[in-house]
Write a protein that holds these residues in place. Structure first.
Motif, short mmCIF file in Angstrom:
data_model
loop_
_atom_site.label_atom_id
_atom_site.label_comp_id
_atom_site.label_asym_id
_atom_site.label_seq_id
_atom_site.Cartn_x
_atom_site.Cartn_y
_atom_site.Cartn_z
N CYS A 1 0.92 -1.35 -0.16
CA CYS A 1 -0.40 0.38 0.11
C CYS A 1 1.12 1.14 0.46
O CYS A 1 0.38 1.97 -0.49
N LEU A 2 2.06 1.23 0.74
CA LEU A 2 2.78 2.75 0.88
C LEU A 2 3.08 3.12 -0.60
O LEU A 2 3.33 3.75 -1.38
N LYS A 3 3.96 1.69 -0.93
CA LYS A 3 4.76 1.63 -2.14
C LYS A 3 3.77 2.22 -3.51
O LYS A 3 4.29 3.53 -4.43
N MET A 4 2.34 1.62 -3.39
CA MET A 4 1.30 2.36 -3.63
C MET A 4 1.24 3.85 -4.34
O MET A 4 0.74 4.69 -5.14
N LEU A 5 1.51 3.84 -2.82
CA LEU A 5 1.07 5.71 -2.45
C LEU A 5 2.27 6.53 -3.39
O LEU A 5 2.30 7.68 -4.04
N ASP A 6 4.03 6.13 -2.91
CA ASP A 6 4.77 6.32 -3.32
C ASP A 6 4.42 6.39 -4.54
O ASP A 6 5.76 7.61 -5.46
N SER A 7 4.27 5.20 -5.50
CA SER A 7 3.78 5.52 -6.90
C SER A 7 3.29 6.83 -7.33
O SER A 7 3.76 7.13 -9.02
N VAL B 1 -6.26 7.79 7.35
CA VAL B 1 -7.00 7.43 8.44
C VAL B 1 -7.00 6.33 7.45
O VAL B 1 -7.83 5.11 6.90
N VAL B 2 -6.50 5.06 8.97
CA VAL B 2 -6.31 3.67 8.39
C VAL B 2 -7.43 2.96 9.16
O VAL B 2 -8.06 3.15 10.18
N ILE B 3 -8.82 1.89 8.63
CA ILE B 3 -9.85 1.62 9.08
C ILE B 3 -9.44 -0.14 9.37
O ILE B 3 -8.83 -0.75 8.42
N GLY B 4 -9.35 -0.77 10.17
CA GLY B 4 -8.94 -1.81 10.83
C GLY B 4 -8.04 -1.45 11.57
O GLY B 4 -7.20 -0.30 11.27
N ARG B 5 -7.48 -2.98 12.01
CA ARG B 5 -6.60 -2.78 13.14
C ARG B 5 -5.98 -4.06 13.66
O ARG B 5 -5.38 -4.49 14.36
N SER B 6 -6.18 -5.30 12.44
CA SER B 6 -5.21 -6.40 11.62
C SER B 6 -4.04 -6.33 12.26
O SER B 6 -3.65 -5.15 11.99
N ASN B 7 -3.13 -6.90 13.10
CA ASN B 7 -2.01 -7.28 13.30
C ASN B 7 -1.08 -6.98 11.69
O ASN B 7 0.15 -7.11 11.88
N ILE B 8 -1.86 -8.10 11.17
CA ILE B 8 -0.97 -8.33 9.90
C ILE B 8 -1.33 -6.61 8.84
O ILE B 8 -0.32 -6.74 8.00
N VAL B 9 -2.56 -6.23 8.69
CA VAL B 9 -2.31 -4.56 8.27
C VAL B 9 -2.76 -3.78 8.38
O VAL B 9 -1.79 -3.21 9.13
N GLY B 10 -3.45 -3.75 9.83
CA GLY B 10 -4.06 -2.35 10.22
C GLY B 10 -2.80 -1.67 11.09
O GLY B 10 -2.50 -0.16 10.63
N LYS B 11 -2.99 -2.57 12.10
CA LYS B 11 -1.66 -1.73 13.14
C LYS B 11 0.00 -1.17 12.11
O LYS B 11 0.55 -0.32 12.30
N PRO B 12 0.09 -2.47 11.35
CA PRO B 12 1.64 -2.40 10.96
C PRO B 12 1.34 -0.82 9.87
O PRO B 12 2.68 0.08 9.38
N MET B 13 0.16 -0.91 8.69
CA MET B 13 -0.10 0.27 8.33
C MET B 13 -0.05 1.78 8.54
O MET B 13 0.89 2.70 8.20
N ALA B 14 -0.82 1.70 10.06
CA ALA B 14 -1.04 2.29 10.66
C ALA B 14 1.02 3.33 10.89
O ALA B 14 1.45 4.83 11.08
#
Ligand SMILES: Nc1nc(=O)c2c([nH]1)NC[C@@H]1CN(c3ccc(C(=O)N[C@@H](CCC(=O)O)C(=O)O)cc3)C=[N+]21
Length: 283
Positions: free
Chosen positions: A145-151, A162-175
């Motif tokens: 996702c970060l790469k997509m923003l950089d692109s 705003v991150v919707i979701g707080r999973s350990n594999i997506v939401g939290k690391p994304m934040a």
């Protein structure tokens, strides 16, 4: 449609080309980057995913070994196999495809992987490294996702993400990744009150819930960037994300499609993490 599309397939192809270059450079030094993929049980979706991951690897010059075990495998045997791969210097990355059978403790299995080979970025050591800004492995989906923003050349500094979701594999690391780029980050979840009031303030929205139509057009500020991590099926059985794409694309500035968005980038970032693991091991 007013929003521009962030094409995950095209960007993933670019990322794979970069990985191919790095693989060739390492091979020239006599090192064959190698990813071990472990699949326990015969879940049809997992079989397809792991085959894709192996094929992606081979396409970029990485060696992939797919090891399949029966669902009845004792947990102790899986832990022993992981430890053997940890000790094997010819293996640089280890991925245990999730979900694993219910008689196994997922946490225990992930923690058995040597952090230096944790190319999924799921180990607590990887999560901790991300949180304190130390080198480690970032989970592939938020990394993608970060790469997509950089692109799209998006400057996150000072923006409200705003991150919707707080999973350990997506939401939290994304934040954490967005925070690392100096964004102001809000994490929303199933107990958030008036989600729309928060998302309407967002410059960037990452939807990672696993439910259709979590984000609709009335919840999006005109021009916002919308990243859709969802992988759901609609009533016709077609793959769809968490975002009401048809509505939101009329309001957003940028949007990622499903399929062809975050999914291909998740697979591409696994290759990046694997070549990175091999480069680090080679010194
Ligand atoms: N240890 C582990 N690591 C994972 O990364 C992992 C896992 N287990 N278990 C399952 C989930 C799921 N996942 C996907 C990645 C890419 C697509 C993907 O490429 N999707 C395509 C569409 C594929 C289709 O048509 O079904 C797309 O969005 O365009 C999908 C799903 C990784 N996972």
């Amino acid at each position: 449609m007013t929003a521009k599309l962030i094409d995950g397939n095209a960007l993933a192809a670019q990322v794979r080309a970069e990985v191919s270059g790095r693989t060739a450079a390492l091979k020239a030094k006599g090192v064959q980057p190698h990813l071990a993929i472990i699949l326990v049980g015969d879940d049809p979706a997992s079989q397809v995913y792991t085959k894709h991951k192996a094929a992606d690897s081979e396409q970029t010059g990485l060696k992939a070994t797919l090891e399949r075990f029966p669902a009845s495998m004792p947990e102790a045997d899986l832990l022993a196999r992981i430890r053997a791969l940890n000790e094997d210097p010819s293996v640089h990355g280890i991925l245990v495809q999730l979900p694993i059978p219910r008689h196994m403790d997922t946490h225990k299995v992930i923690e058995a992987i040597a952090p230096a080979k944790d190319v999924d970025g799921f180990h607590v050591a990887s999560a901790g490294a991300l949180m304190v800004g130390q080198p480690g492995f970032w989970p592939c989906t938020p990394f993608g996702c970060l790469k997509m923003l950089d692109s799209i050349g998006y400057e996150l500094k000072g923006k409200h993400a705003v991150v919707i979701g707080r999973s350990n594999i997506v939401g939290k690391p994304m934040a954490m990744m967005l925070l690392g780029r100096d964004a102001t980050v809000t994490i929303c979840h199933s107990r958030t009150k008036d989600l729309g009031a928060i998302t309407r303030q967002a410059d960037v929205i990452v939807a990672a819930v696993g439910k259709r139509n979590v984000l609709t057009a009335d919840m999006v500020k005109p021009g916002a960037v919308v990243i859709d991590v969802g992988m759901n099926r609609n009533d016709e059985g077609k793959l769809c994300g968490d975002v009401d794409f048809a509505g939101v694309k009329e309001v957003a500035g940028w949007i990622t499609p499903v399929p062809g968005g975050v999914g291909p980038m998740t697979r591409a970032m696994l290759l990046v993490n694997t070549i990175t693991a091999a480069e680090r091991a080679a010194g």
